[in-house]
Design a protein around this motif. Structure first.
Motif, PDB file in Angstrom:
ATOM      1  N   HIS A 145       0.810  -1.228   0.000  1.00  0.00           N
ATOM      2  CA  HIS A 145       0.000   0.000   0.000  1.00  0.00           C
ATOM      3  C   HIS A 145       0.847   1.283   0.000  1.00  0.00           C
ATOM      4  O   HIS A 145       0.416   2.305   0.535  1.00  0.00           O
ATOM      5  N   ARG A 146       2.021   1.232  -0.594  1.00  0.00           N
ATOM      6  CA  ARG A 146       2.864   2.428  -0.648  1.00  0.00           C
ATOM      7  C   ARG A 146       2.945   3.012  -2.066  1.00  0.00           C
ATOM      8  O   ARG A 146       3.677   3.974  -2.289  1.00  0.00           O
ATOM      9  N   LYS A 147       2.251   2.380  -3.013  1.00  0.00           N
ATOM     10  CA  LYS A 147       2.271   2.857  -4.404  1.00  0.00           C
ATOM     11  C   LYS A 147       3.710   3.015  -4.898  1.00  0.00           C
ATOM     12  O   LYS A 147       4.493   2.082  -4.815  1.00  0.00           O
ATOM     13  N   HIS A 148       4.073   4.203  -5.389  1.00  0.00           N
ATOM     14  CA  HIS A 148       5.400   4.380  -5.997  1.00  0.00           C
ATOM     15  C   HIS A 148       6.435   4.886  -4.998  1.00  0.00           C
ATOM     16  O   HIS A 148       7.554   5.200  -5.385  1.00  0.00           O
ATOM     17  N   ASN A 149       6.062   4.966  -3.713  1.00  0.00           N
ATOM     18  CA  ASN A 149       6.978   5.505  -2.703  1.00  0.00           C
ATOM     19  C   ASN A 149       7.093   4.549  -1.515  1.00  0.00           C
ATOM     20  O   ASN A 149       6.589   4.835  -0.427  1.00  0.00           O
ATOM     21  N   PRO A 150       7.772   3.430  -1.678  1.00  0.00           N
ATOM     22  CA  PRO A 150       7.820   2.439  -0.594  1.00  0.00           C
ATOM     23  C   PRO A 150       8.594   2.903   0.632  1.00  0.00           C
ATOM     24  O   PRO A 150       8.478   2.295   1.695  1.00  0.00           O
ATOM     25  N   ASN A 151       9.362   3.967   0.498  1.00  0.00           N
ATOM     26  CA  ASN A 151      10.139   4.481   1.629  1.00  0.00           C
ATOM     27  C   ASN A 151       9.370   5.509   2.455  1.00  0.00           C
ATOM     28  O   ASN A 151       9.859   5.963   3.489  1.00  0.00           O
ATOM     29  N   TYR A 152       8.168   5.892   2.034  1.00  0.00           N
ATOM     30  CA  TYR A 152       7.339   6.807   2.812  1.00  0.00           C
ATOM     31  C   TYR A 152       6.573   6.027   3.883  1.00  0.00           C
ATOM     32  O   TYR A 152       6.302   4.841   3.740  1.00  0.00           O
ATOM     33  N   THR A 153       6.184   6.708   4.945  1.00  0.00           N
ATOM     34  CA  THR A 153       5.331   6.079   5.952  1.00  0.00           C
ATOM     35  C   THR A 153       3.898   5.990   5.438  1.00  0.00           C
ATOM     36  O   THR A 153       3.503   6.696   4.487  1.00  0.00           O
ATOM     37  N   ASP A 154       3.104   5.140   6.077  1.00  0.00           N
ATOM     38  CA  ASP A 154       1.691   5.035   5.706  1.00  0.00           C
ATOM     39  C   ASP A 154       0.988   6.376   5.890  1.00  0.00           C
ATOM     40  O   ASP A 154       0.125   6.762   5.086  1.00  0.00           O
ATOM     41  N   GLY A 155       1.363   7.107   6.946  1.00  0.00           N
ATOM     42  CA  GLY A 155       0.750   8.414   7.184  1.00  0.00           C
ATOM     43  C   GLY A 155       1.082   9.411   6.100  1.00  0.00           C
ATOM     44  O   GLY A 155       0.212  10.200   5.681  1.00  0.00           O
ATOM     45  N   ALA A 156       2.326   9.401   5.612  1.00  0.00           N
ATOM     46  CA  ALA A 156       2.727  10.301   4.535  1.00  0.00           C
ATOM     47  C   ALA A 156       1.958   9.978   3.260  1.00  0.00           C
ATOM     48  O   ALA A 156       1.497  10.886   2.551  1.00  0.00           O
ATOM     49  N   ILE A 157       1.818   8.693   2.966  1.00  0.00           N
ATOM     50  CA  ILE A 157       1.081   8.273   1.771  1.00  0.00           C
ATOM     51  C   ILE A 157      -0.376   8.710   1.866  1.00  0.00           C
ATOM     52  O   ILE A 157      -0.957   9.235   0.897  1.00  0.00           O
TER      53      ILE A 157
END
Length: 313
Positions: free
Chosen positions: A246-258
């Motif tokens: 569930h991070r789409k194209h940004n796996p290094n972002y937190t769930d909250g950021a996404i």
């Protein structure tokens, strides 16, 4: 082809080279080095073999580790500043980070890429220019991950890399809408020395340590066609994989950021579609109070894995 000749490209080639996506219209707010107290920045530039300017930046905090250099390669967009949070996160872990803006992009200019392979060309020439003595670790996202893989194919002395959400072949960028024959002929004319790179062949034989990070639901660079393919086809003990959900194209972002980013841009595109945001000024006003810091919060556990790779023997 001269730099000025890039404006005469066909619409299909302009789309293939991401010309619309690499120009900053000032609507999206980006972080600045001034947002991070104590962050050191040095800016330099050189002229590459195509006669184009390449600006590059060193970032660090005082007391950084002198024996390693992280080379961070940005994805499609207005240059490395769209990835400043990732760069600063690495700096806060004690590393010095080298971040180039590819020729024609960001601080290097506004003419756009002259080849999808040009980021790798810029990086290879930059590393040769600098004659880096420290252990070099490549890290790249999306187009930057592809550039990192291409660089690995040509730089056998680099033995560590972090690849986030990246294509694994030039063919990935070539769609039927962009006229494959035109694209491949163009690439052979512009980047003849790089067109023969075979990333999958390299991955089958390399002794480099590579951490692949991807999101299972990435719609921009689908996991199954890229990192998933590597996992299915190549058994290399030097490879490790971190697959996020569930991070789409940004796996290094937190769930909250996404979640925050999705909410902001869902409203933005809805208002643009219904005509509420019908001018650049209105779009800028809408985005003015949105928090790029909140939108780019980095997942600590992902960076723990990255540091583990960097520090491995």
């Amino acid at each position: 082809m001269s730099e000025s000749g890039l404006s005469n490209l066909s619409p299909a080639l302009k789309a293939y080279l991401f010309h619309d996506q690499t120009n900053d219209d000032g609507i999206i707010p980006y972080l600045s080095p001034l947002d991070f107290e104590g962050l050191n920045m040095e800016e330099h530039c050189f002229i590459n073999s195509r006669g184009r300017n390449v600006s590059y930046f060193f970032y660090s905090y005082n007391g950084y580790k002198k024996d390693k250099l992280i080379v961070f390669l940005h994805g499609v967009g207005p240059g490395h500043r769209a990835y400043l949070r990732e760069i600063v996160t690495l700096c806060k872990r004690g590393y010095r980070v080298l971040a180039p803006d590819y020729s024609g992009v960001g601080a290097s200019g506004r003419d756009g890429l002259d080849s999808v392979l040009s980021p790798a060309r810029d990086v290879l020439e930059l590393l040769d220019l600098l004659s880096v003595k420290e252990e070099t670790v490549l890290a790249g996202h999306s187009l930057g991950g592809f550039a990192a893989l291409c660089t690995l194919c040509r730089k056998s002395d680099i033995k560590k890399a972090v690849i986030l959400s990246a294509p694994v072949s030039l063919d990935f960028f070539v769609s039927p809408q962009s006229n494959p024959e035109e694209v491949l002929a163009y690439e052979k004319a512009v980047s003849p020395d790089l067109c023969d790179i075979d990333i999958m062949a390299y991955l089958r034989k390399t002794d480099a340590k590579i951490l692949f990070i991807h999101s299972a639901d990435d719609e921009v660079v689908p996991f199954d066609k890229t990192t998933g393919r590597i996992m299915r086809e190549i058994a290399n003990p030097g490879f490790s994989f971190l697959i996020k959900e569930h991070r789409k194209h940004n796996p290094n972002y937190t769930d909250g950021a996404i979640a925050y980013m999705n909410a902001v841009f869902s409203e933005y595109f809805a208002r643009a579609a219904d005509g509420t945001l019908d001018t650049a000024e209105k779009k800028k006003a809408f985005m003015a109070d949105k928090s790029p810091m909140k939108m780019t919060h980095q997942d600590r556990s992902v960076f723990d894995r990255i540091v583990s790779l960097i520090e491995s023997p």
